[in-house]
Scaffold this active site. Sequence first.
Site, PDB file in Angstrom:
ATOM      1  N   CYS A 122       0.949  -1.217   0.103  1.00  0.00           N
ATOM      2  CA  CYS A 122      -0.152   0.007   0.176  1.00  0.00           C
ATOM      3  C   CYS A 122       0.933   1.109  -0.070  1.00  0.00           C
ATOM      4  CB  CYS A 122      -1.015   0.077   1.242  1.00  0.00           C
ATOM      5  SG  CYS A 122      -2.164  -1.361   1.362  1.00  0.00           S
ATOM      6  N   GLY A 178       1.705  -2.001   5.354  1.00  0.00           N
ATOM      7  CA  GLY A 178       2.098  -2.853   6.057  1.00  0.00           C
ATOM      8  C   GLY A 178       1.426  -4.267   6.558  1.00  0.00           C
ATOM      9  N   GLY A 193      -0.509   0.348  -5.041  1.00  0.00           N
ATOM     10  CA  GLY A 193      -1.886  -0.384  -4.806  1.00  0.00           C
ATOM     11  C   GLY A 193      -2.832   0.034  -5.814  1.00  0.00           C
TER      12      GLY A 193
END
Length: 470
Positions: free
Chosen positions: A12, A113, A38
Site C-alpha cells: 500500500c 504494512g 496499490g
Amino acid sequence: MLAEVKGLNEECGIFGIWGHEEAAQITYYGLHSLQHRGQEGAGIVVAHQGMLQGHKGLGLVTEVFSDGELQSLKGAAAIGHVRYSTTGGGGYENVQPLLFRSQTGSIALAHNGNLVNAMDLKMQLEEQGSIFQTTSDTEVFAHLIRRSHAPTLKEQIKEALTFVEGAFAFLLLTETELYVALDPHGFRPLSIGRLGNAYVVASETCAFDVVGAAYEREVEPGELIVISAEGMRSERFAPAQARSICSMEYIYFARPDSNVDGINIHTARKNLGKRLALEAPVEADIVTGVPDSSISVAIGYAEATGIPYELGLIKNRYVGRTFIQPSQSLREQGVKMKLSPVRGVVAGKRVVMVDDSIVRGTTSKRIVAMLREAGATEVHVRISSPPITHPCFYGIDTSTREELIASKYTVEEIRQMIGADSLAFLSQEGLLEAIGRSPHLPLRGQCMACFTGNYPTNIGRVRSPLMSTK
C-alpha cells in the site's frame, strides 16, 4: 514483474500533509504518484474547522475522485491511501483511510504494512466486547487506541503501538494533529518533506517530486512524530531495532525515481543487473527487461556484458489488472494482453530476459513462450533476486510456502517448468552488496526473510494480555 494471483503484489501507499490550504488536491497528486503500490482502492480524509471528512472508493485514484469529490474536501490537513489488499482481503469497507468517530473526537487511520499479531489481538478485543466493522488489521490499532486509559491521545497511541507487532507505517489524523509512526524495525519506507511551510509525509520520495516538496529526512524506526499548528515534534514509542527494510522495495516495489533510505532505486537496480551479469553471464544477442521494475536491471546487465539492451517486451498500460481473473486460462490470456513481444526485435535472436522475481512461475512461463512464438531462438532467464522460498508476513501477498515455486523445486526444475534455455537467480550476497546499504549493519539493514526464512520478528501466535478495560 506482472502481478500474479497470490503472487508478488504491491504494498500500500500512504501520503499526508499538514498546513496547506489545498491539502486534498496535494494528497490526490501524491497518491497518484504512489498508484503503483496499490490499485484496489483509494481514499482521502481532511481536517477542516474541527471536523474530519473523507471520500474513498474501489478503483484507481482517478476513478475514485472523478466527479468533483476533491472540491468538497476542504481543509489544510489530509491523509490518503492507495490499497492493495493483504490482511483482511478486499472490499469497500477495508479501503482506507478508516474514519472513526466518537464523543471524544474523531481519528482517521492510514496504514502500510501488516500486523503479524492482528488476529490474536482481534480475538482478545472481541472477548473484551469490541465489535469490528472491517476485516482490516488497521481497525485493530484503532480499537487499541480507544481502549487505552492513558491521559492524552498521544500517550494512548504510544501505548497502542507497544501491542502491535510486524510491519507498519501509520498516519493518524485528528482535528488538530497529524501523527506519524514507523515500526521499530523500519520494514517500510516513510519520508518527511516540506512544501513551503507545510509538512509532507509519503511512502516514497517520488511523491515529493510530483507535488513540488523538498525531501528532509526518513522517519526513524520506532519514532512517533506529532505535527500540529505548533510545528513538528519527535518522540520514541520504542527503541529502534536493527533496521530490516524490505529488500523487495529495492527489487520491485518502489518507483525508479524514488530514494529509499538514501539509495536511488534506479541505481540500485542497475547495480543488481551488473552483479547478475557477473554471477550469471551467457552468450546472447540482446537483453530485454520485463516492464517496469526490471528495465533498470536489464540496462545494468547489458552494460556489464556488452550485449545490446533492446525493448523486446512492451507493456500495454490500458489493460486492467490480470491477477484478478478468476481462472488460470483467463489469467494467461490477460498476461498476453498486458505484455507483448516486439517480433522485429527478438525474432532470430538469443534473448536474455531479465525479471525481478519468480513467485508461482506461471507468468514467467507465459513470457518465455511469447518470446519463442515471436521467433526468439533462445531465451535465457535472469532473475535479480534470490529464489523466494518463504512466505512474507509483513505485507507482501505470499502467505504460504505452497504458493512459492522455489520452495518446492530446484533451479533446474524451475527452468524446465518455465521452458527457458537457462535460468539463474542472483545470490543473497550479490543482492546485499549490489544495493549498497551499510556493511556495518546486520544483513546491511535489510529484511531477507522471504529468501532465508529468518524473520526479524516473532511470527507465531503469542498471546500478550491487553490493557484492562476497567
